[in-house]
Design an enzyme around this catalytic site. Structure first.
Site, PDB file in Angstrom:
ATOM      1  N   SER A  73     -85.856  35.438 -12.880  1.00  0.00           N
ATOM      2  CA  SER A  73     -86.008  35.212 -11.432  1.00  0.00           C
ATOM      3  C   SER A  73     -85.550  36.458 -10.674  1.00  0.00           C
ATOM      4  O   SER A  73     -85.863  36.626  -9.497  1.00  0.00           O
ATOM      5  CB  SER A  73     -85.196  33.989 -10.988  1.00  0.00           C
ATOM      6  OG  SER A  73     -83.860  34.084 -11.437  1.00  0.00           O
TER       7      SER A  73
ATOM      8  N   ASP B  60     -82.362  35.895 -20.064  1.00  0.00           N
ATOM      9  CA  ASP B  60     -83.775  35.541 -20.207  1.00  0.00           C
ATOM     10  C   ASP B  60     -84.531  36.570 -21.032  1.00  0.00           C
ATOM     11  O   ASP B  60     -84.314  37.780 -20.881  1.00  0.00           O
ATOM     12  CB  ASP B  60     -84.425  35.507 -18.809  1.00  0.00           C
ATOM     13  CG  ASP B  60     -84.880  34.120 -18.425  1.00  0.00           C
ATOM     14  OD1 ASP B  60     -85.081  33.279 -19.321  1.00  0.00           O
ATOM     15  OD2 ASP B  60     -85.031  33.874 -17.212  1.00  0.00           O
TER      16      ASP B  60
ATOM     17  N   LYS C 129     -82.788  32.957 -23.615  1.00  0.00           N
ATOM     18  CA  LYS C 129     -83.656  31.855 -23.155  1.00  0.00           C
ATOM     19  C   LYS C 129     -85.097  32.341 -23.201  1.00  0.00           C
ATOM     20  O   LYS C 129     -85.390  33.447 -22.754  1.00  0.00           O
ATOM     21  CB  LYS C 129     -83.281  31.436 -21.727  1.00  0.00           C
ATOM     22  CG  LYS C 129     -84.255  30.410 -21.133  1.00  0.00           C
ATOM     23  CD  LYS C 129     -83.713  29.742 -19.889  1.00  0.00           C
ATOM     24  CE  LYS C 129     -83.976  30.478 -18.604  1.00  0.00           C
ATOM     25  NZ  LYS C 129     -85.420  30.669 -18.282  1.00  0.00           N
TER      26      LYS C 129
ATOM     27  N   GLU D 183     -89.329  30.901 -22.661  1.00  0.00           N
ATOM     28  CA  GLU D 183     -90.189  29.837 -22.164  1.00  0.00           C
ATOM     29  C   GLU D 183     -91.162  29.442 -23.262  1.00  0.00           C
ATOM     30  O   GLU D 183     -91.836  30.300 -23.820  1.00  0.00           O
ATOM     31  CB  GLU D 183     -90.951  30.314 -20.919  1.00  0.00           C
ATOM     32  CG  GLU D 183     -90.006  30.632 -19.772  1.00  0.00           C
ATOM     33  CD  GLU D 183     -90.726  31.070 -18.499  1.00  0.00           C
ATOM     34  OE1 GLU D 183     -91.964  30.961 -18.412  1.00  0.00           O
ATOM     35  OE2 GLU D 183     -90.018  31.519 -17.581  1.00  0.00           O
TER      36      GLU D 183
ATOM     37  N   GLU E 260     -87.766  22.360 -16.364  1.00  0.00           N
ATOM     38  CA  GLU E 260     -87.995  22.717 -14.955  1.00  0.00           C
ATOM     39  C   GLU E 260     -89.122  21.902 -14.340  1.00  0.00           C
ATOM     40  O   GLU E 260     -90.215  21.786 -14.903  1.00  0.00           O
ATOM     41  CB  GLU E 260     -88.322  24.224 -14.857  1.00  0.00           C
ATOM     42  CG  GLU E 260     -88.621  24.658 -13.424  1.00  0.00           C
ATOM     43  CD  GLU E 260     -88.500  26.159 -13.191  1.00  0.00           C
ATOM     44  OE1 GLU E 260     -88.122  26.908 -14.118  1.00  0.00           O
ATOM     45  OE2 GLU E 260     -88.787  26.576 -12.052  1.00  0.00           O
TER      46      GLU E 260
HETATM   47  O1  KIV Z   1     -85.237  32.902 -14.246  1.00  0.00           O
HETATM   48  C1  KIV Z   1     -84.486  31.990 -13.882  1.00  0.00           C
HETATM   49  O2  KIV Z   1     -83.624  32.156 -13.020  1.00  0.00           O
HETATM   50  C2  KIV Z   1     -84.671  30.679 -14.485  1.00  0.00           C
HETATM   51  C3  KIV Z   1     -84.016  29.537 -13.801  1.00  0.00           C
HETATM   52  C4  KIV Z   1     -84.726  29.228 -12.575  1.00  0.00           C
HETATM   53  C5  KIV Z   1     -83.861  28.378 -14.692  1.00  0.00           C
HETATM   54  O3  KIV Z   1     -85.344  30.544 -15.461  1.00  0.00           O
END
Ligand code: KIV
Length: 276
Positions: A57, A95, A124, A126, A193
């Site tokens: 994000s 991420d 993390k 997706e 989400e």
């Molecule tokens: O990139 C991010 O901040 C996210 C959150 C919104 C869960 O994946």
């Protein structure tokens, strides 16, 4: 030298994967926030967040892009490294950006970079059924993994916008199946989400690992929001599940504290933040 052993005796030892599993077992909601720099990381940590995510994000709230797609592995490493310097207790997740885990070897190489160069404790990514092999490969190398399902912002151009997912019965059934398969593959956390409350509840019932929701209703093990959204400084229209905690706070620190307290007390999310 044995910092981890010393920390066990502290009043508030650093959060790790076992802490999160224990919190789920004890029914204590897990409060998570994003952060992108050391100053905010310190503030979010001191406000009591259990998990801090360096989310892609950052492409939107830091870099000013319309989506998360342009974010690179080097961007995430830079921000993870600076966030790590601000944290004392919170568990640090980073991420994996768009197309940084398109093969098992690429996923392993990039997650090792996020951990070694950035200081992340978990990565993390997706994905659903298509990423099972990747999650298995990372888990086999002892890389802690959070699997992000439901609305997957990196797929925005494929799905045609940021939309609620799993509203039809077949897609909801598939999502529950995916969550279960991801856990079997070795995922340590499921992040869910933008789905109807009922689906949030069903995913939680289908797995034994913690389920962290963002727009997934109250019946999950924890909540996460983008820091700039709770501080009310995100430009443009914000999603329905966002609450601006700065509206009732005197400082950014108080806004973060209020968010953490609201998650712990299960006051957030309220019905107006949920999808049916
Ligand atoms: O990139 C991010 O901040 C996210 C959150 C919104 C869960 O994946």
């Amino acid at each position: 030298m044995y910092t981890q052993l010393e920390q066990r005796g502290m009043a508030e030892p650093p959060v790790n994967v076992s802490t999160l599993v224990q919190m789920k077992a004890q029914g204590e909601p897990i409060a998570c926030l994003t952060a992108y720099d050391a100053s905010f990381a310190l503030l979010v940590d001191q406000a009591g967040a259990d998990v801090v995510l360096v989310g892609d994000s950052l492409g939107m709230v830091i870099q000013g892009h319309d989506t998360t797609v342009p974010v690179t592995v080097d961007d995430i490493i830079y921000h993870t490294r600076v966030v790590a310097r601000g944290l004392r207790r919170a568990f640090l997740v980073a991420d994996m950006p768009f197309m940084s885990y398109s093969s098992q070897s690429q996923a392993l190489e990039n997650s090792v970079r996020l951990m070694q160069e950035g200081g992340a404790m978990m990565v993390k990514l997706e994905g659903g059924a298509g990423q099972i092999g990747i999650v298995e490969h990372l888990a086999a190398h002892d890389i802690p993994v959070c699997a992000h399902i439901g609305l997957k912002p990196q797929s925005v151009h494929k799905i045609g916008g940021f939309k609620v997912q799993g509203r039809d019965a077949e897609k909801a059934r598939k999502m529950v199946e995916d969550a279960h398969a991801l856990e079997e593959a070795g995922a340590d956390i499921i992040l869910l989400e933008c789905v109807p409350n009922e689906l949030g509840k069903a995913v939680r019932a289908a797995v034994s690992v913690p389920v962290i929701g963002i727009g997934a209703g109250p019946d999950v093990d924890g909540q996460i929001l983008v820091l700039y959204d709770i501080l009310g400084i995100t430009r443009g229209r914000v999603p329905k599940f966002v609450e601006n905690f700065m509206a009732v706070a005197d400082s950014p620190f108080e806004a973060c504290q209020r968010y953490v307290q609201a998650v712990k007390a299960r006051d957030y999310p309220a019905p107006e933040h949920c999808f049916s």
